[in-house]
Design an enzyme around this catalytic site. Sequence first.
Site, mmCIF file in Angstrom:
data_model
loop_
_atom_site.group_PDB
_atom_site.id
_atom_site.type_symbol
_atom_site.label_atom_id
_atom_site.label_comp_id
_atom_site.label_asym_id
_atom_site.label_seq_id
_atom_site.Cartn_x
_atom_site.Cartn_y
_atom_site.Cartn_z
ATOM 1 N N HIS A 21 0.769 -1.158 0.086
ATOM 2 C CA HIS A 21 -0.099 0.003 -0.077
ATOM 3 C C HIS A 21 0.847 1.419 -0.278
ATOM 4 C CE1 HIS A 21 -3.558 1.945 0.208
ATOM 5 N NE2 HIS A 21 -4.417 0.950 0.818
ATOM 6 N N ASP A 27 -9.602 -7.042 -18.277
ATOM 7 C CA ASP A 27 -9.971 -8.145 -19.404
ATOM 8 C C ASP A 27 -8.517 -8.414 -20.205
ATOM 9 O OD1 ASP A 27 -10.500 -9.645 -21.449
ATOM 10 O OD2 ASP A 27 -12.029 -8.687 -22.365
#
Length: 444
Positions: free
Chosen positions: A167, A391
């Site tokens: 993070h 995708d």
Amino acid sequence: MEASQQENGGIISVRRLEPVFIQPEKQPSKGRHVLSNLDHAVVAIMKTIFIYNLDGKTSSEAACDVLKQALAKVLVHYYPLAGRLKQNSDGKLFVECIDTEGVPFVEATADFSIDDLGDITVPDTPKLEKFIYQVPGLENILETPLMTAQVTRFKYGGFALGLIINHCVSDGKSAMEFVCSWAETARGLPLSTPPVIDNSMFMSNKLSPQIKIPAEKFNIVEISDVSNLESQYQKENMVYKSFSFDPNKLAELKKKAMEGDGELKYCSSFTVLAALVWRARSQALKMEPHQKSKLLFTVDIRSKLNTPLPKGFFGNGVVTSECTCTASELSENPFSFAVKMVQNAINKVNEDYIQSYNDFFENIRITTEAPSLIGTLVITSWTRIAFNTADFGWGEATKFGSVVIPKEVCLFSPAKGKDKGGIILILGLPITAMNNFQESMNKV
């Protein structure tokens, strides 16, 4: 390497190969990436898993090769992810980007099918950890790679992409933009949102920091455990559950909040749901009336600055905000009381707040010790992050989940299907408290 687990009376296992290290196809021109004060405020690891079916024409082995080659290409743009975290003499962090090993990439095979994996919305951490790669023997966040990737091929087709991202270099929005860019690269497309890797707008004036907000507003002051909350977690097993709020339920919550207070003219889905969970969780844990109860959450600042962050900003573009009151104030006041507290906590995040937050962390030395979160509920909202949209050439992810949710955290995830536009909340509680919490949710 092999990871195994007993599951429903049988053994499910994932067999890993040794990692290979993926470096950017071209060496970055910058030797180091300086982390901002906002990056320093977030010492945590994001562990996520994406599940993909294949089109029947591509083998899982070929798909793995596509991901590996595309990663080398996209890391040219997202080069800090291939670097290593370092600390200077002042205790400030930076990323060394030149002559590093790169991103550990692991190929693995599972002895079960995608269908056998089941629902991963509610994390089964021991099971899901088999789908991410953690470097053995490295537990210190300052030593571990900033990113690892594992592609696990399922029996009868399909694969899981498990990612660990530090993070310190990225918030959730930036991390997902990276995954989408990786996916576009795999499909041979140009990046629709090229990353902007520039923290200069967050560089503070060390000699005259402008801190106008009290330190406790930045989650520095710890809460006394007058309700023996920690003992509840130690004595009982943790139970994780999810609760779905479709658009109609959310509309009813908003109506209830505004009808109970003439001053409330508008409230968002996040505001009412955060208030509801904060209130119900405090009651479920049977906090003493004078027990301080805190709600903590992040606020995206990309559009809140006078000069908005550029599109594609890669880093941490969030600050935390909080609201605190006693358990009795939460339970005895109308629902609108908690809603207004959450609303005020969001509205106070303006240019002055962000500047003060940024400058406050200028002189805070990084520590790997997690702060005490006694009496605190941390809400992480993913409702505006389209985690399933990446995708790689075989359609969007059919499933997505977090590998682990800490005991203080409630995750807001976007609902899909017939409940699209709604929110799923996922959290863990000691079993007795979870039964109490479920009763409250059933009454909503």
